[in-house]
Design an enzyme around this catalytic site. Structure first.
Site, PDB file in Angstrom:
ATOM      1  N   THR A 315       1.081  -1.235  -2.988  1.00  0.00           N
ATOM      2  CA  THR A 315       1.959  -0.244  -2.365  1.00  0.00           C
ATOM      3  C   THR A 315       2.452  -0.801  -1.036  1.00  0.00           C
ATOM      4  O   THR A 315       1.683  -1.396  -0.281  1.00  0.00           O
ATOM      5  CB  THR A 315       1.230   1.091  -2.139  1.00  0.00           C
ATOM      6  OG1 THR A 315       0.814   1.597  -3.416  1.00  0.00           O
ATOM      7  CG2 THR A 315       2.140   2.131  -1.496  1.00  0.00           C
ATOM      8  N   PHE A 317       3.942  -0.056   2.575  1.00  0.00           N
ATOM      9  CA  PHE A 317       4.006   0.992   3.606  1.00  0.00           C
ATOM     10  C   PHE A 317       4.879   0.493   4.748  1.00  0.00           C
ATOM     11  O   PHE A 317       4.922  -0.707   5.017  1.00  0.00           O
ATOM     12  CB  PHE A 317       2.611   1.283   4.175  1.00  0.00           C
ATOM     13  CG  PHE A 317       1.634   1.863   3.184  1.00  0.00           C
ATOM     14  CD1 PHE A 317       1.004   1.060   2.242  1.00  0.00           C
ATOM     15  CD2 PHE A 317       1.332   3.216   3.195  1.00  0.00           C
ATOM     16  CE1 PHE A 317       0.100   1.586   1.333  1.00  0.00           C
ATOM     17  CE2 PHE A 317       0.419   3.757   2.299  1.00  0.00           C
ATOM     18  CZ  PHE A 317      -0.195   2.936   1.359  1.00  0.00           C
TER      19      PHE A 317
HETATM   20  O1  LIG Z   1      -3.030   9.438  -1.935  1.00  0.00           O
HETATM   21  C1  LIG Z   1      -3.210   8.431  -1.272  1.00  0.00           C
HETATM   22  O2  LIG Z   1      -4.311   7.906  -1.155  1.00  0.00           O
HETATM   23  C2  LIG Z   1      -2.072   7.818  -0.605  1.00  0.00           C
HETATM   24  O3  LIG Z   1      -2.261   7.108   0.340  1.00  0.00           O
HETATM   25  C3  LIG Z   1      -0.708   8.047  -1.156  1.00  0.00           C
HETATM   26  C4  LIG Z   1      -0.243   6.977  -2.120  1.00  0.00           C
HETATM   27  C5  LIG Z   1       1.275   7.130  -2.394  1.00  0.00           C
HETATM   28  O4  LIG Z   1       1.942   7.968  -1.804  1.00  0.00           O
HETATM   29  O5  LIG Z   1       1.801   6.348  -3.172  1.00  0.00           O
HETATM   30  C6  LIG Z   1      -0.437   5.640  -1.544  1.00  0.00           C
HETATM   31  C7  LIG Z   1      -0.812   4.589  -2.276  1.00  0.00           C
HETATM   32  C8  LIG Z   1      -1.069   4.683  -3.717  1.00  0.00           C
HETATM   33  O6  LIG Z   1       0.053   4.094  -4.327  1.00  0.00           O
HETATM   34  C9  LIG Z   1      -1.202   6.058  -4.191  1.00  0.00           C
HETATM   35  C10 LIG Z   1      -0.900   7.101  -3.415  1.00  0.00           C
END
Ligand SMILES: O=C(O)C(=O)C[C@]1(C(=O)O)C=C[C@@H](O)C=C1
Length: 446
Positions: A315, A317
């Site tokens: 992911t 950020f």
């Molecule tokens: O729910 C979490 O733990 C988050 O940090 C959110 C979140 C997202 O929004 O995509 C972040 C990373 C992962 O891909 C899954 C969920």
């Protein structure tokens, strides 16, 4: 302390899982969660510089920046950033690019019996919410405060720690609250997911980037390694439901099926919140998809490890601040912009999007991402043709990331050209690329 018991309410139209036929649930947290107590670790610097320099670099764009509907609120000078502190800047880059171990919150002391798990650790910070009273921000000393969406154990918290080792991580119950926390000086930075390699873009955050006036000052990519978590003693056969963040459910969709689970999938606000919900409600028929850290924090067992559909699950950020950083040329930089093209009726010719993208191609500037979102103020353009009827064209905001620093003349020239074909253009930020070594989330994937 008795664990907080969020009460589930049914989510409304916006949840992507509804399209997949999933039931959606939103966890509401207890009002006592409004207090802010954060994990404190040490000060981390930020790359900044003279605002005048940055503004003159971007003066070329100034005439085109159009106010959006939403003001960012307080715009006092950002005293948290030392404008000319080169050393602090280096510290931050090392933090982004290095693989520093995240010194997060202490793992909760949990007690469990056959039905419920009680979180005895009252050190966990509670999320800010829209109803939080922001009138008296907490005293914070010199530690960088970083807002994220979710509760302790969320991947966003880990991303905050990777981006700013030693920061205070401030949980927020919604993305919007994380934006507001920075605008209202509750936090110095926000760290928000914008895209995932399996699930795609997190559209909400693209929309919020436009609606708010924060600047992207960095990016961080986090390998996401999901676990299936349940109360101690629960077996897979007992499960009738799996809950998690919609992105996490999407990222594990095939693996859940392969595991042979006969379960409904329900969306909640964040992965760690799902784990907390299972634990605090003593749910023996429900599992959560979350991190192994969430298992530790909330006293759950790991039923299955590495359940993301792809080992390269990552992911991305972005880090947001009230002030932009000074773009540089001595390391790889990325710049994010958002624009709307002229429509044909505005007498600016056709193929505007092609022309915008050509401005980068002609200068050998690589685009790393393009995203389109509905244009909020004019989502549809009607074109009447007396003979054949009315054409309804969708209008978009385009978000583009390109690999160049705004300190480079080629990037400035490209944007000068882009202005000719756009009715709106805003630089969201010019920031160091995350160049940390590639570390897939798990090697034993299917
Ligand atoms: O729910 C979490 O733990 C988050 O940090 C959110 C979140 C997202 O929004 O995509 C972040 C990373 C992962 O891909 C899954 C969920």
């Amino acid at each position: 302390m008795q664990a907080l018991a969020p009460s589930p309410i049914t989510n409304t139209a916006t949840n992507p899982l509804r399209k997949r036929g999933y039931t959606t649930t939103k966890l509401n947290f207890h009002p006592s969660q409004l207090s802010i107590r954060c994990s404190a670790f040490g000060r981390n610097g930020a790359v900044t510089g003279s605002r005048a320099d940055w503004q003159s670099t971007c003066a070329i764009l100034a005439s085109k920046v159009i106010s959006q509907d939403h003001n960012s609120g307080s715009e006092k000078p950002d005293n948290n950033d030392n404008d000319n502190n080169e050393e602090e800047g280096k510290t931050k880059i090392a933090g982004i690019n290095g693989h520093q171990i995240l010194n997060l919150l202490p793992v909760s002391t949990m007690t469990s019996n056959s039905n419920t798990v009680t979180n005895n650790n009252n050190n966990l910070p509670k999320p800010l919410s829209l109803s939080t009273d922001f009138s008296s921000p907490p005293m914070h000393g010199s530690t960088l405060r970083v807002a994220y969406q979710g509760v302790p154990g969320a991947y966003s918290e880990a991303a905050a720690g990777k981006a700013y080792p030693g920061c205070e991580a401030i949980p927020c119950d919604q993305f919007e609250v994380a934006f507001q926390a920075v605008e209202l000086w509750i936090a110095d930075r926000a760290v928000l997911p914008v895209e995932n390699s399996l699930g795609g873009s997190i559209h909400r955050n693209y929309d919020l980037l436009l609606r708010h006036r924060l600047h992207i000052v960095g990016e961080v990519q986090l390998p996401v390694h999901h676990c299936l978590l349940a109360l101690p003693g629960v077996r897979k056969e007992y499960l009738t439901r799996v809950i998690s963040h919609p992105q996490a459910l999407a990222q594990c969709e095939h693996t859940l099926t392969k595991l042979g689970l006969n379960v409904t999938r329900e969306a909640v606000d964040d992965t760690a919140g799902a784990a907390e919900y299972v634990a605090s409600n003593g749910l023996r028929d429900t599992a959560a998809i979350a991190s192994s850290r969430a298992a530790d924090l909330y006293g759950l067992q790991v039923l299955a490890d590495g359940i993301q559909d792809d080992s390269g699950n990552v992911t991305r950020f972005v880090m947001l601040a009230r002030e932009p950083i000074i773009p540089r040329t001595d390391r790889p930089f990325k710049t994010s912009i958002v624009f709307a093209t002229y429509d044909n009726g505005e007498g600016k010719g056709t193929s505007s999007l092609f022309k915008v993208l050509s401005a980068f191609a002609f200068r050998n500037i690589s685009l790393t991402k393009i995203e389109s979102r509905p244009h909020r103020h004019r989502p549809i353009r009607l074109v009447d043709d007396a003979n054949v009827g009315t054409a309804k064209h969708f209008e978009y905001m385009f978000y583009v990331d390109f690999e160049a620093s705004m300190a480079e003349p080629r990037a400035q020239n490209a944007l000068a050209e882009v202005q000719e074909f756009t009715s709106f253009l805003r630089v969201l930020g010019s920031y160091p690329m995350d160049m940390s070594p590639w570390a897939p989330s798990c090697s034993d994937q299917k």
